[in-house]
Design a protein around this motif. Structure first.
Motif, PDB file in Angstrom:
ATOM      1  N   THR A   1       7.651  -5.072   1.873  1.00 19.03           N
ATOM      2  CA  THR A   1       6.215  -4.832   1.723  1.00 19.03           C
ATOM      3  C   THR A   1       5.840  -3.425   2.177  1.00 19.03           C
ATOM      4  OG1 THR A   1       5.890  -5.920   3.872  1.00 19.03           O
ATOM      5  CG2 THR A   1       5.530  -7.252   1.888  1.00 19.03           C
ATOM      6  N   ASN A   2       6.855  -2.564   2.322  1.00 19.28           N
ATOM      7  CA  ASN A   2       6.650  -1.141   2.568  1.00 19.28           C
ATOM      8  C   ASN A   2       6.003  -0.878   3.924  1.00 19.28           C
ATOM      9  OD1 ASN A   2       7.015   1.555   1.816  1.00 19.28           O
ATOM     10  ND2 ASN A   2       4.958   1.708   0.932  1.00 19.28           N
ATOM     11  N   GLN A   3       6.518  -1.534   4.944  1.00 13.23           N
ATOM     12  CA  GLN A   3       6.121  -1.268   6.314  1.00 13.23           C
ATOM     13  C   GLN A   3       7.371  -0.969   7.126  1.00 13.23           C
ATOM     14  OE1 GLN A   3       4.238  -5.057   6.512  1.00 13.23           O
ATOM     15  NE2 GLN A   3       2.175  -4.196   6.576  1.00 13.23           N
ATOM     16  N   TYR A   4       7.176  -0.424   8.321  1.00 11.70           N
ATOM     17  CA  TYR A   4       8.296   0.023   9.132  1.00 11.70           C
ATOM     18  C   TYR A   4       8.242  -0.639  10.511  1.00 11.70           C
ATOM     19  CZ  TYR A   4       8.490   3.615   5.516  1.00 11.70           C
ATOM     20  OH  TYR A   4       8.548   4.260   4.309  1.00 11.70           O
ATOM     21  N   ILE A   5       9.411  -0.963  11.047  1.00 12.78           N
ATOM     22  CA  ILE A   5       9.505  -1.534  12.388  1.00 12.78           C
ATOM     23  C   ILE A   5      10.528  -0.725  13.181  1.00 12.78           C
ATOM     24  CG2 ILE A   5       9.961  -3.581  13.779  1.00 12.78           C
ATOM     25  CD1 ILE A   5       9.459  -5.243  11.210  1.00 12.78           C
ATOM     26  N   VAL A   6      10.097  -0.224  14.330  1.00 10.20           N
ATOM     27  CA  VAL A   6      10.948   0.538  15.237  1.00 10.20           C
ATOM     28  C   VAL A   6      11.268  -0.375  16.417  1.00 10.20           C
ATOM     29  CG1 VAL A   6      11.139   2.660  16.586  1.00 10.20           C
ATOM     30  CG2 VAL A   6       9.642   2.599  14.558  1.00 10.20           C
ATOM     31  N   THR A   7      12.558  -0.614  16.668  1.00 11.49           N
ATOM     32  CA  THR A   7      12.892  -1.640  17.658  1.00 11.49           C
ATOM     33  C   THR A   7      14.366  -1.567  18.045  1.00 11.49           C
ATOM     34  OG1 THR A   7      12.748  -4.036  18.089  1.00 11.49           O
ATOM     35  CG2 THR A   7      13.491  -3.367  15.902  1.00 11.49           C
ATOM     36  N   PRO A   8      14.740  -2.113  19.194  1.00 11.78           N
ATOM     37  CA  PRO A   8      16.171  -2.316  19.450  1.00 11.78           C
ATOM     38  C   PRO A   8      16.732  -3.358  18.485  1.00 11.78           C
ATOM     39  CG  PRO A   8      14.837  -3.334  21.172  1.00 11.78           C
ATOM     40  CD  PRO A   8      13.903  -2.537  20.340  1.00 11.78           C
ATOM     41  N   ASP A   9      17.985  -3.171  18.115  1.00 15.42           N
ATOM     42  CA  ASP A   9      18.640  -4.116  17.202  1.00 15.42           C
ATOM     43  C   ASP A   9      19.249  -5.239  18.041  1.00 15.42           C
ATOM     44  OD1 ASP A   9      19.784  -5.294  14.959  1.00 15.42           O
ATOM     45  OD2 ASP A   9      21.600  -4.064  15.095  1.00 15.42           O
TER      46      ASP A   9
ATOM     47  N   MET B   1       1.847   8.826   4.930  1.00 14.33           N
ATOM     48  CA  MET B   1       1.886   7.651   5.807  1.00 14.33           C
ATOM     49  C   MET B   1       0.477   7.215   6.185  1.00 14.33           C
ATOM     50  SD  MET B   1       5.096   6.882   6.175  1.00 14.33           S
ATOM     51  CE  MET B   1       5.092   5.794   7.589  1.00 14.33           C
ATOM     52  N   SER B   2       0.353   5.969   6.647  1.00 11.66           N
ATOM     53  CA  SER B   2      -0.966   5.418   6.946  1.00 11.66           C
ATOM     54  C   SER B   2      -1.547   5.934   8.257  1.00 11.66           C
ATOM     55  CB  SER B   2      -0.873   3.889   7.047  1.00 11.66           C
ATOM     56  OG  SER B   2      -0.155   3.514   8.218  1.00 11.66           O
ATOM     57  N   LYS B   3      -0.691   6.471   9.141  1.00  9.19           N
ATOM     58  CA  LYS B   3      -1.062   6.899  10.483  1.00  9.19           C
ATOM     59  C   LYS B   3      -1.485   5.734  11.379  1.00  9.19           C
ATOM     60  CE  LYS B   3      -1.819  11.798  10.073  1.00  9.19           C
ATOM     61  NZ  LYS B   3      -2.542  12.964  10.648  1.00  9.19           N
ATOM     62  N   ASN B   4      -1.149   4.506  10.972  1.00 12.28           N
ATOM     63  CA  ASN B   4      -1.363   3.339  11.825  1.00 12.28           C
ATOM     64  C   ASN B   4      -0.094   3.055  12.617  1.00 12.28           C
ATOM     65  OD1 ASN B   4      -3.961   2.864  10.837  1.00 12.28           O
ATOM     66  ND2 ASN B   4      -3.209   1.567   9.184  1.00 12.28           N
ATOM     67  N   LEU B   5      -0.238   2.912  13.925  1.00 13.99           N
ATOM     68  CA  LEU B   5       0.884   2.621  14.802  1.00 13.99           C
ATOM     69  C   LEU B   5       0.507   1.383  15.614  1.00 13.99           C
ATOM     70  CD1 LEU B   5       3.649   3.976  15.518  1.00 13.99           C
ATOM     71  CD2 LEU B   5       2.483   5.064  17.443  1.00 13.99           C
TER      72      LEU B   5
ATOM     73  N   TYR C   1      -0.499  -8.704   7.364  1.00 13.91           N
ATOM     74  CA  TYR C   1      -1.937  -8.475   7.310  1.00 13.91           C
ATOM     75  C   TYR C   1      -2.309  -7.017   7.557  1.00 13.91           C
ATOM     76  CZ  TYR C   1      -1.792 -13.498   7.359  1.00 13.91           C
ATOM     77  OH  TYR C   1      -1.507 -14.805   7.037  1.00 13.91           O
ATOM     78  N   TRP C   2      -1.306  -6.157   7.690  1.00 15.82           N
ATOM     79  CA  TRP C   2      -1.548  -4.732   7.903  1.00 15.82           C
ATOM     80  C   TRP C   2      -1.274  -3.946   6.616  1.00 15.82           C
ATOM     81  CZ3 TRP C   2      -3.355  -2.094  12.183  1.00 15.82           C
ATOM     82  CH2 TRP C   2      -3.617  -2.893  13.305  1.00 15.82           C
ATOM     83  N   PRO C   3      -1.916  -2.786   6.469  1.00 11.97           N
ATOM     84  CA  PRO C   3      -1.712  -1.984   5.251  1.00 11.97           C
ATOM     85  C   PRO C   3      -0.263  -1.507   5.116  1.00 11.97           C
ATOM     86  CG  PRO C   3      -3.640  -1.230   6.478  1.00 11.97           C
ATOM     87  CD  PRO C   3      -2.921  -2.198   7.371  1.00 11.97           C
ATOM     88  N   GLU C   4       0.099  -1.186   3.888  1.00 11.00           N
ATOM     89  CA  GLU C   4       1.409  -0.585   3.649  1.00 11.00           C
ATOM     90  C   GLU C   4       1.562   0.687   4.478  1.00 11.00           C
ATOM     91  OE1 GLU C   4       2.650   0.025  -0.332  1.00 11.00           O
ATOM     92  OE2 GLU C   4       1.935  -1.924  -1.046  1.00 11.00           O
ATOM     93  N   GLU C   5       2.807   0.963   4.845  1.00 13.25           N
ATOM     94  CA  GLU C   5       3.216   2.140   5.614  1.00 13.25           C
ATOM     95  C   GLU C   5       2.792   2.100   7.077  1.00 13.25           C
ATOM     96  OE1 GLU C   5       2.076   5.640   3.367  1.00 13.25           O
ATOM     97  OE2 GLU C   5       3.957   5.515   2.248  1.00 13.25           O
ATOM     98  N   THR C   6       2.231   0.988   7.514  1.00 12.89           N
ATOM     99  CA  THR C   6       1.993   0.836   8.952  1.00 12.89           C
ATOM    100  C   THR C   6       3.336   0.832   9.678  1.00 12.89           C
ATOM    101  OG1 THR C   6      -0.061  -0.400   8.636  1.00 12.89           O
ATOM    102  CG2 THR C   6       1.082  -0.711  10.732  1.00 12.89           C
ATOM    103  N   VAL C   7       3.376   1.490  10.816  1.00 14.95           N
ATOM    104  CA  VAL C   7       4.585   1.539  11.636  1.00 14.95           C
ATOM    105  C   VAL C   7       4.385   0.646  12.856  1.00 14.95           C
ATOM    106  CG1 VAL C   7       6.115   2.996  13.020  1.00 14.95           C
ATOM    107  CG2 VAL C   7       5.169   3.862  10.860  1.00 14.95           C
ATOM    108  N   PHE C   8       5.272  -0.330  13.016  1.00 14.29           N
ATOM    109  CA  PHE C   8       5.255  -1.225  14.161  1.00 14.29           C
ATOM    110  C   PHE C   8       6.341  -0.804  15.147  1.00 14.29           C
ATOM    111  CE2 PHE C   8       3.260  -3.568  10.821  1.00 14.29           C
ATOM    112  CZ  PHE C   8       2.334  -4.404  11.437  1.00 14.29           C
TER     113      PHE C   8
END
Length: 285
Positions: free
Chosen positions: A87-95, A1-5, A59-66
């Motif tokens: 684009t291989n990124q993740y979003i953590v959020t209420p649905d 993982m990118s370790k970007n949060l 505009y963020w790298p792949e595997e960034t977690v939002f």
């Protein structure tokens, strides 16, 4: 993982809520790189949260977690999810609709429900009002740091089952272009519409053209004037209005060195309509 949060909330920075989320994430892995998207989403405004993700994520790298927490339904039966984009990124959020613009503009490849029996801050089980700290920051940090895999977030959810807010698309016909005012460029008071630049190309509109712009709210006329379509703000005089292409390749409305939103008391949402047509097509009775 990118370790970007990357964190987004409607919490503001006047108390310790965001700091607590940082603390939870860094307790999972002190080497995480944590960034703020914004914490100034208007309270409970899920639409704005959805738009700001769309504005930023590519505009963020792949595997960034939002992590996006605008959650008026906290403590209810609404689901907590982690989605993976194309684009291989993740979003953590209420649905709760926060993913609307991502679904329509970028696409979501997979979705999983957060299993709170596993992915929840230890000893927080009796708290039901701060899932941003107890569920989202904890789960997002574990995913970004590689403590858990995406599959270990929880059970899979059909992408088609994700909650969406109502969206309308801009249209072009013989009367001109019609769209919505999606959001404000808050600091400068510019209006950002859902009208893509390609519609202007299709309509044969060129830089320098004079266009009639009408803005309505619930069919009540708020603004009507003729303005130029410019490449930059310098294409108009100080204090004059203009149309321009914003950073998302959509059409914006501005006043050169002024706030269009404040000057005409313009807001955003499904009821705020904008119509644009060439002045050469106007017929005066």
């Amino acid at each position: 993982m990118s370790k970007n949060l990357v964190l987004q909330t409607d919490f503001g920075l006047s108390d310790g809520a965001v700091s607590a989320m940082y603390g939870v994430a860094l307790s999972v892995d002190s080497s995480l790189r944590i960034f703020n998207l914004t914490h100034d989403i208007p309270q409970y405004n899920i639409w704005d949260a959805s738009y700001r993700l769309y504005q930023t994520i590519n505009y963020w790298p792949e595997e960034t977690v939002f992590i996006s927490v605008v959650d008026p339904g906290v403590g209810t039966e609404r689901l907590s999810v982690v989605v993976k984009t194309f684009t291989n990124q993740y979003i953590v959020t209420p649905d709760n609709g926060t993913l609307t613009h991502i679904i329509h503009r970028h696409g979501i490849k997979e979705a999983r429900i957060i299993d709170e029996k596993v992915n929840r801050l230890p000893n927080s089980g009796e708290s039901y009002t701060f899932h941003g700290r107890d569920v989202y920051a904890y789960t997002g940090a574990r995913l970004a740091s590689g403590v858990i895999t995406y599959e270990e977030v929880g059970p899979a959810l059909n992408v088609e089952e994700l909650v969406e807010l109502q969206m309308t698309e801009a249209t072009l016909d013989e009367t001109g272009i019609k769209g919505n005012i999606d959001i404000l460029d808050v600091r400068f008071g510019n209006l950002w519409t859902n009208i893509n630049r390609e519609l202007f190309v299709e309509a044969g509109i060129h830089y320098g053209d004079s266009l009639e712009v009408t803005i309505e709210n619930n069919r009540r006329h708020i603004y009507k004037n003729i303005m130029k379509f410019g490449r930059s703000f310098a294409d108009s005089r100080l204090g004059e209005p203009l149309l321009f292409v914003n950073s998302l390749n959509n059409i914006g409305v501005a006043i050169n060195q002024g706030s269009f939103a404040k000057a005409y008391h313009i807001e955003t949402g499904a009821n705020w309509k904008i119509s644009i047509r060439k002045t050469s097509e106007i017929i005066y009775n």
